[in-house]
Design a protein around this motif. Structure first.
Motif, PDB file in Angstrom:
ATOM      1  N   VAL A  32       0.876  -1.169   0.000  1.00 38.17           N
ATOM      2  CA  VAL A  32       0.000   0.000   0.000  1.00 38.17           C
ATOM      3  C   VAL A  32       0.915   1.221   0.000  1.00 38.17           C
ATOM      4  CG1 VAL A  32      -1.975  -1.051   1.170  1.00 38.17           C
ATOM      5  CG2 VAL A  32      -0.124  -0.075   2.534  1.00 38.17           C
ATOM      6  N   ARG A  33       0.397   2.355  -0.378  1.00 37.28           N
ATOM      7  CA  ARG A  33       1.246   3.529  -0.598  1.00 37.28           C
ATOM      8  C   ARG A  33       2.057   3.907   0.642  1.00 37.28           C
ATOM      9  NH1 ARG A  33      -1.264   8.624  -3.601  1.00 37.28           N
ATOM     10  NH2 ARG A  33      -1.230   7.019  -5.236  1.00 37.28           N
ATOM     11  N   ARG A  34       1.431   3.838   1.815  1.00 33.52           N
ATOM     12  CA  ARG A  34       2.151   4.293   3.016  1.00 33.52           C
ATOM     13  C   ARG A  34       3.317   3.378   3.393  1.00 33.52           C
ATOM     14  NH1 ARG A  34      -2.543   1.919   4.682  1.00 33.52           N
ATOM     15  NH2 ARG A  34      -2.520   0.519   6.497  1.00 33.52           N
ATOM     16  N   PHE A  35       3.311   2.153   2.854  1.00 37.59           N
ATOM     17  CA  PHE A  35       4.407   1.221   3.148  1.00 37.59           C
ATOM     18  C   PHE A  35       5.119   0.776   1.864  1.00 37.59           C
ATOM     19  CE2 PHE A  35       1.351   0.083   6.724  1.00 37.59           C
ATOM     20  CZ  PHE A  35       2.017   0.855   7.670  1.00 37.59           C
ATOM     21  N   GLU A  36       5.048   1.581   0.836  1.00 39.90           N
ATOM     22  CA  GLU A  36       5.573   1.159  -0.461  1.00 39.90           C
ATOM     23  C   GLU A  36       7.080   0.932  -0.459  1.00 39.90           C
ATOM     24  OE1 GLU A  36       4.567   4.128  -3.299  1.00 39.90           O
ATOM     25  OE2 GLU A  36       5.559   5.770  -2.222  1.00 39.90           O
ATOM     26  N   ASN A  37       7.790   1.518   0.504  1.00 36.14           N
ATOM     27  CA  ASN A  37       9.243   1.335   0.577  1.00 36.14           C
ATOM     28  C   ASN A  37       9.658   0.232   1.554  1.00 36.14           C
ATOM     29  OD1 ASN A  37       9.837   3.432  -1.288  1.00 36.14           O
ATOM     30  ND2 ASN A  37       9.485   4.944   0.332  1.00 36.14           N
ATOM     31  N   ASP A  38       8.694  -0.415   2.172  1.00 31.84           N
ATOM     32  CA  ASP A  38       8.989  -1.481   3.135  1.00 31.84           C
ATOM     33  C   ASP A  38       9.160  -2.826   2.410  1.00 31.84           C
ATOM     34  OD1 ASP A  38       8.404   0.591   4.840  1.00 31.84           O
ATOM     35  OD2 ASP A  38       7.212  -0.626   6.208  1.00 31.84           O
ATOM     36  N   ASP A  39      10.034  -3.646   2.967  1.00 35.12           N
ATOM     37  CA  ASP A  39      10.136  -5.026   2.513  1.00 35.12           C
ATOM     38  C   ASP A  39       9.189  -5.869   3.371  1.00 35.12           C
ATOM     39  OD1 ASP A  39      12.115  -4.562   0.573  1.00 35.12           O
ATOM     40  OD2 ASP A  39      13.695  -4.630   2.097  1.00 35.12           O
ATOM     41  N   TYR A  40       8.156  -6.397   2.761  1.00 33.26           N
ATOM     42  CA  TYR A  40       7.155  -7.168   3.500  1.00 33.26           C
ATOM     43  C   TYR A  40       7.690  -8.560   3.848  1.00 33.26           C
ATOM     44  CZ  TYR A  40       3.095  -4.062   2.927  1.00 33.26           C
ATOM     45  OH  TYR A  40       2.198  -3.023   3.010  1.00 33.26           O
ATOM     46  N   TRP A  41       7.307  -9.034   5.030  1.00 38.17           N
ATOM     47  CA  TRP A  41       7.622 -10.399   5.450  1.00 38.17           C
ATOM     48  C   TRP A  41       6.938 -11.399   4.510  1.00 38.17           C
ATOM     49  CZ3 TRP A  41      10.525 -13.222   8.777  1.00 38.17           C
ATOM     50  CH2 TRP A  41      10.076 -14.492   9.153  1.00 38.17           C
ATOM     51  N   ALA A  42       5.626 -11.270   4.355  1.00 33.56           N
ATOM     52  CA  ALA A  42       4.828 -12.032   3.383  1.00 33.56           C
ATOM     53  C   ALA A  42       5.024 -13.543   3.474  1.00 33.56           C
ATOM     54  CB  ALA A  42       5.127 -11.535   1.963  1.00 33.56           C
TER      55      ALA A  42
END
Length: 217
Positions: A32-42
């Motif tokens: 999502v835009r607010r976390f677009e620079n985060d690497d997700y655990w997923a």
């Protein structure tokens, strides 16, 4: 400690539920835009906390942009902050916030797990997915020998714990406490934004749950 690490290792590699495995990877790619620079655990989320805990907290499932992003249950979203603040106030957590996996939050005498280890679409896991994931909760119950209070957050978590513990006919409701063999089962509404923003779960109701857990212990 070794048994919990082994179990959590199996959880992280789990792909028993294709719908959930596909969904968490999709969320991690699209973000999502607010976390677009985060690497997700997923990936499926391991449980965490004090291996000698007397308080076991059972949640529903990771949030798509909370735990599924940060890699730790109840971390990086509003529910995580509500949980950390209440636990800190009752002496179960070292700090009153839960923002990132490396934020320094340490749990004291408490262990956090969930009925489902992958974030489900619309926060609604299917019955088959809950049943499939129950093997991990069952294994944790066997490993965590010191647990004296089980706090179930929401009806689904309450039902999941009752099923794996072989408990039948127990009513769910906020603040209801059941004496079960060797333990106390305490029920609470989940600190989701749907509950907290509407006032179904107020801060005082929430804080009282943890005061009750502390008093029982």
């Amino acid at each position: 400690m070794r048994d919990l690490k082994r179990l959590n290792g199996a959880v992280v590699k789990c792909e028993r539920c294709p719908r959930l495995a596909t969904y968490i990877r999709k969320v991690g790619r699209e973000k999502v835009r607010r976390f677009e620079n985060d690497d997700y655990w997923a990936r499926p989320l391991p449980s965490w906390g004090d291996p000698g805990a007397r308080l076991l907290i059972v949640g529903l499932a990771p949030a798509a942009h909370g735990g599924n992003r940060t890699g730790r249950m109840f971390t990086g979203d509003g529910s995580g902050d509500w949980l950390a603040k209440a636990m800190h106030g009752a002496g179960f957590a070292s700090i009153p916030t839960s923002r990132a996996i490396d934020d320094g939050l340490v749990l004291h005498d408490a262990y956090i797990t969930a009925a489902v280890r992958c974030a489900p679409p619309d926060n609604k896991p299917l019955p088959l997915e809950i049943a499939s994931c129950s093997q991990y909760l069952s294994a944790e119950i066997a490993i965590l020998k010191n647990v004296r209070v089980v706090l179930a957050l929401g009806r689904i978590a309450f039902g999941a714990y009752c099923r794996v513990a072989g408990l039948k006919g127990l009513a769910f409701g906020h603040g209801i406490m059941h004496e079960i063999p060797g333990k106390v089962l305490l029920a609470s509404y989940h600190p989701s934004r749907q509950n907290t923003n509407t006032g179904r779960l107020t801060w005082e109701m929430w804080a009282e749950i943890f005061r009750t857990a502390r008093a029982v212990l």
